[in-house]
Design a protein around this motif. Structure first.
Motif, PDB file in Angstrom:
ATOM      1  N   GLY A 154       0.790  -1.217   0.000  1.00  0.00           N
ATOM      2  CA  GLY A 154       0.000   0.000   0.000  1.00  0.00           C
ATOM      3  C   GLY A 154       0.823   1.268   0.000  1.00  0.00           C
ATOM      4  N   ILE A 155       0.214   2.336  -0.484  1.00  0.00           N
ATOM      5  CA  ILE A 155       0.825   3.669  -0.446  1.00  0.00           C
ATOM      6  C   ILE A 155       0.179   4.385   0.734  1.00  0.00           C
ATOM      7  N   TRP A 156       0.825   4.282   1.881  1.00  0.00           N
ATOM      8  CA  TRP A 156       0.269   4.695   3.154  1.00  0.00           C
ATOM      9  C   TRP A 156       0.597   6.141   3.518  1.00  0.00           C
ATOM     10  N   ALA A 157       1.651   6.689   2.967  1.00  0.00           N
ATOM     11  CA  ALA A 157       2.178   7.964   3.452  1.00  0.00           C
ATOM     12  C   ALA A 157       1.168   9.085   3.337  1.00  0.00           C
ATOM     13  N   PRO A 158       0.970   9.870   4.385  1.00  0.00           N
ATOM     14  CA  PRO A 158       0.069  11.021   4.295  1.00  0.00           C
ATOM     15  C   PRO A 158       0.441  11.978   3.171  1.00  0.00           C
ATOM     16  N   GLY A 159       1.759  12.090   2.869  1.00  0.00           N
ATOM     17  CA  GLY A 159       2.209  12.972   1.799  1.00  0.00           C
ATOM     18  C   GLY A 159       1.977  12.422   0.411  1.00  0.00           C
ATOM     19  N   GLY A 160       1.697  11.117   0.288  1.00  0.00           N
ATOM     20  CA  GLY A 160       1.378  10.519  -1.006  1.00  0.00           C
ATOM     21  C   GLY A 160       2.505  10.568  -2.006  1.00  0.00           C
ATOM     22  N   LEU A 161       2.220  11.132  -3.184  1.00  0.00           N
ATOM     23  CA  LEU A 161       3.199  11.203  -4.269  1.00  0.00           C
ATOM     24  C   LEU A 161       4.043  12.460  -4.137  1.00  0.00           C
ATOM     25  N   SER A 162       5.325  12.341  -4.482  1.00  0.00           N
ATOM     26  CA  SER A 162       6.226  13.482  -4.583  1.00  0.00           C
ATOM     27  C   SER A 162       6.549  13.702  -6.052  1.00  0.00           C
ATOM     28  N   VAL A 163       6.581  14.962  -6.471  1.00  0.00           N
ATOM     29  CA  VAL A 163       6.779  15.285  -7.886  1.00  0.00           C
ATOM     30  C   VAL A 163       7.956  16.225  -8.048  1.00  0.00           C
ATOM     31  N   ILE A 208       7.170  11.489 -11.164  1.00  0.00           N
ATOM     32  CA  ILE A 208       6.387  11.112  -9.990  1.00  0.00           C
ATOM     33  C   ILE A 208       7.134  10.046  -9.202  1.00  0.00           C
ATOM     34  N   TYR A 209       7.180  10.220  -7.890  1.00  0.00           N
ATOM     35  CA  TYR A 209       7.831   9.266  -6.997  1.00  0.00           C
ATOM     36  C   TYR A 209       6.882   8.911  -5.858  1.00  0.00           C
ATOM     37  N   PHE A 210       6.887   7.647  -5.484  1.00  0.00           N
ATOM     38  CA  PHE A 210       6.128   7.253  -4.295  1.00  0.00           C
ATOM     39  C   PHE A 210       6.740   5.998  -3.692  1.00  0.00           C
ATOM     40  N   ALA A 211       6.373   5.709  -2.458  1.00  0.00           N
ATOM     41  CA  ALA A 211       6.912   4.566  -1.727  1.00  0.00           C
ATOM     42  C   ALA A 211       5.782   3.612  -1.374  1.00  0.00           C
ATOM     43  N   THR A 212       6.085   2.319  -1.386  1.00  0.00           N
ATOM     44  CA  THR A 212       5.095   1.297  -1.049  1.00  0.00           C
ATOM     45  C   THR A 212       5.457   0.606   0.264  1.00  0.00           C
ATOM     46  N   GLY A 213       4.464  -0.018   0.865  1.00  0.00           N
ATOM     47  CA  GLY A 213       4.649  -0.727   2.124  1.00  0.00           C
ATOM     48  C   GLY A 213       4.854  -2.213   1.926  1.00  0.00           C
ATOM     49  N   ASN A 214       4.596  -2.962   2.998  1.00  0.00           N
ATOM     50  CA  ASN A 214       4.853  -4.392   2.978  1.00  0.00           C
ATOM     51  C   ASN A 214       3.876  -5.140   2.078  1.00  0.00           C
ATOM     52  N   ALA A 247       8.252  -8.198   9.161  1.00  0.00           N
ATOM     53  CA  ALA A 247       8.186  -7.376  10.370  1.00  0.00           C
ATOM     54  C   ALA A 247       7.207  -6.221  10.256  1.00  0.00           C
ATOM     55  N   ASP A 248       6.498  -6.131   9.141  1.00  0.00           N
ATOM     56  CA  ASP A 248       5.603  -5.001   8.900  1.00  0.00           C
ATOM     57  C   ASP A 248       6.357  -3.679   9.036  1.00  0.00           C
ATOM     58  N   ALA A 249       7.603  -3.681   8.607  1.00  0.00           N
ATOM     59  CA  ALA A 249       8.462  -2.498   8.730  1.00  0.00           C
ATOM     60  C   ALA A 249       8.513  -1.759   7.400  1.00  0.00           C
ATOM     61  N   ASP A 250       7.381  -1.187   7.044  1.00  0.00           N
ATOM     62  CA  ASP A 250       7.201  -0.590   5.730  1.00  0.00           C
ATOM     63  C   ASP A 250       8.188   0.520   5.400  1.00  0.00           C
ATOM     64  N   LEU A 251       8.584   0.542   4.130  1.00  0.00           N
ATOM     65  CA  LEU A 251       9.287   1.705   3.609  1.00  0.00           C
ATOM     66  C   LEU A 251       8.287   2.798   3.248  1.00  0.00           C
ATOM     67  N   GLY A 252       7.036   2.409   3.023  1.00  0.00           N
ATOM     68  CA  GLY A 252       6.053   3.337   2.475  1.00  0.00           C
ATOM     69  C   GLY A 252       5.235   4.108   3.486  1.00  0.00           C
ATOM     70  N   GLY A 253       5.659   4.171   4.740  1.00  0.00           N
ATOM     71  CA  GLY A 253       4.912   4.962   5.705  1.00  0.00           C
ATOM     72  C   GLY A 253       5.151   6.442   5.577  1.00  0.00           C
ATOM     73  N   SER A 254       6.219   6.808   4.881  1.00  0.00           N
ATOM     74  CA  SER A 254       6.582   8.213   4.702  1.00  0.00           C
ATOM     75  C   SER A 254       6.899   8.450   3.237  1.00  0.00           C
ATOM     76  N   ASN A 255       6.457   9.583   2.705  1.00  0.00           N
ATOM     77  CA  ASN A 255       6.703   9.844   1.284  1.00  0.00           C
ATOM     78  C   ASN A 255       8.162  10.167   1.016  1.00  0.00           C
ATOM     79  N   PRO A 256       8.709   9.786  -0.152  1.00  0.00           N
ATOM     80  CA  PRO A 256      10.082  10.154  -0.494  1.00  0.00           C
ATOM     81  C   PRO A 256      10.192  11.645  -0.743  1.00  0.00           C
ATOM     82  N   LEU A 257      11.360  12.182  -0.454  1.00  0.00           N
ATOM     83  CA  LEU A 257      11.662  13.595  -0.687  1.00  0.00           C
ATOM     84  C   LEU A 257      12.673  13.717  -1.804  1.00  0.00           C
ATOM     85  N   THR A 258      12.429  14.625  -2.746  1.00  0.00           N
ATOM     86  CA  THR A 258      13.376  14.897  -3.818  1.00  0.00           C
ATOM     87  C   THR A 258      14.096  16.207  -3.539  1.00  0.00           C
TER      88      THR A 258
END
Length: 502
Positions: free
Chosen positions: A253-262, A267-273, A314-325
């Motif tokens: 899932g794409i969980w991050a409150p910030g969603g997509l970064s442009v 377009i960039y985004f992070a996904t979870g487990n 471990a449910d240790a998602d990378l996608g809890g926070s949006n990527p920053l460019t």
């Protein structure tokens, strides 16, 4: 994610041109009229607002405006938006709540200008899992000045069960624009794709790019059902015309409150487990797409940590926070980078021109003792980029409990270096923003201690010196972030908006 909550280099597509443009310059998250039309103020999600009047000294005397009386209907996770229409003497605040209510408010007095109820929110008992009750509008909307409309996704209870519908409302009076709303499941079904609205939540902020509104989806708290990480792009001019992407594996899932970064048209985004994936199937990843959302299985266009399977377990998602460019300036010139932050407490620094595939990071550092699941903010101090996020730092200069704000310094080098600059003393789970007076001077980091001390805090962005703390506020929800306009700060809460003047 259990949160509470093939093209050649010589012939790059048009959306890759300008990739080296400075994503954090001029570091202003305000339009010329002071409007805040999207999450963290701009499509890069930098979270930096240029406010000429808000110096370090001025910040010490910020006051809660007790004459401001803005009452809202329901619980609020979405960030407020601010727009001053052309020719208007005053600005408007827009808020969206879990009661499926959107309101426009006078930004000076808080008086309600209009209200639109878009449906009946979904009861928790109608869902297989989750922790928001009722479930309505969670992701932050976005405003398009050209169409003078506000766009958002609402979870609504219909006769055929829970649905996700994307609305466009006139900013003038809240009326629904022709051709809207669009039922996401019905739209995708017509294209031969399956989307079960009962197992998906929409908590990521919406994004506008090239006359398209992009809506990203995750699952619910509890990771139940056959959900995927979806991004759906809907044409503003031709409602129903769309593009889409979904993770191959269940979950992601794409969980991050910030969603997509442009950045430019990238377009960039992070996904979870992902759930039970025997081979990497798009989870725990940072993706790079063009506006068409067309998958390109090229290592330059995705990254995942080499231990992605361990992170899944471990449910240790990378996608809890949006990527920053952002770009780093060094002896060799500017270098285009991405910073991704994970629930594993690690910071991953990536080459924006080539994300590197599985294990392809430039640098990785453990920076937090706790999960990173809120949206970061970025600003400059000299030639370095500072990144602020809510979590307990792993290398704080000031050891001790209650330091729930961590600020990293990203410096040029081969590879670029990640270090902890300072940590801020507060308790809570808000998402920080930064203000400067001109894009670089007087940097200040602001954050609310949501579901902790429930106060608004301010720290000098260069040193971390505390310079302001408010009285306790009520009704602050986790992940909540404030906005800054030319003369006020606004904080959204259950049932009300707080305004601070300076």
């Amino acid at each position: 994610m259990n949160i509470r909550r093939a093209f050649s280099r010589t012939a790059r597509p048009a959306w890759r041109v300008g990739l080296f443009a400075l994503a954090l310059s001029p570091l202003s998250a305000l339009a010329q009229d002071g409007s805040v039309l999207t999450y963290h103020g701009d499509n890069s999600r930098s979270g930096q607002y240029v406010v000429p009047a808000l110096s370090w000294d001025k910040a010490r005397s910020v006051q809660l405006d007790r004459t401001f009386n803005a009452r809202v209907a329901g619980s609020m996770y979405a960030q407020p938006l601010y727009w001053r229409p052309p020719g208007a003497n005053a600005g408007m605040l827009f808020v969206a709540t879990e009661d499926d209510v959107v309101q426009a408010l006078d930004a000076t007095t808080g008086k309600e200008l209009w209200r639109r109820v878009v449906g009946r929110p979904v009861r928790r008992s109608s869902l297989p899992c989750g922790n928001i009750d009722p479930l309505g509008i969670t992701g932050t909307p976005v405003i398009d000045p050209a169409t003078q409309a506000i766009y958002f996704d609402a979870a609504v209870e219909r006769g055929n069960g829970p649905r996700h519908e994307v609305f466009a409302l006139s900013t003038k009076d809240g009326s629904v624009l022709p051709g809207w709303p669009i039922d996401v499941a019905d739209l995708l079904q017509k294209a031969g794709r399956h989307f079960d609205p009962s197992v998906h939540n929409q908590r990521a902020a919406l994004t506008l790019l090239d006359d398209t509104v992009y809506v990203a989806f995750s699952g619910h708290f509890g990771d139940c059902g056959n959900y995927h990480g979806w991004v759906v792009g809907l044409s503003l001019r031709e409602p129903g015309k769309h593009v889409s992407f979904a993770t191959r594996g269940r979950g992601g899932g794409i969980w991050a409150p910030g969603g997509l970064s442009v950045s430019e048209h990238d377009i960039y985004f992070a996904t979870g487990n992902t759930l039970g994936a025997p081979t990497w199937s798009d989870g725990e990843a940072v993706f790079h797409f063009g506006p068409d959302l067309r998958r390109r299985d090229d290592k330059r266009d995705y990254f995942a940590p080499s231990d992605w399977k361990t992170l899944d377990a471990a449910d240790a998602d990378l996608g809890g926070s949006n990527p920053l460019t952002f770009n780093i300036t060094g002896a060799g010139g500017d270098r285009a980078l991405i910073l991704a932050l994970g629930k594993d407490g690690k910071a991953y620094l990536l080459d924006r021109n080539s994300l590197g595939g599985v294990g392809g990071q430039l640098a990785v550092e453990t920076v937090s003792q706790s999960s990173i699941v809120t949206s970061p903010a970025a600003y400059r101090v000299g030639d370095d980029v500072f990144v602020a996020f809510q979590a307990s730092g792993a290398h704080c200069p000031q050891p001790g409990r209650g330091h729930d704000l961590t600020v990293l310094k990203i410096a040029a080098g081969s590879p670029p270096a990640i270090a902890t600059a300072w940590c801020g003393a507060l308790r809570g789970r808000g998402s920080p923003v930064a203000t400067t007076t001109d894009g670089h001077s007087n940097p200040i980091v602001w954050i609310v201690g949501a579901e902790g001390d429930n106060r608004l805090h301010a720290f000098r962005g260069d040193t971390g010196e505390p310079i302001f703390v408010s009285e306790a506020l009520s009704g602050l929800r986790r992940f909540q972030t404030l906005i800054a306009t030319q003369d006020r700060l606004y904080v959204g809460a259950d049932g009300r908006i707080y305004a601070f003047h300076f």
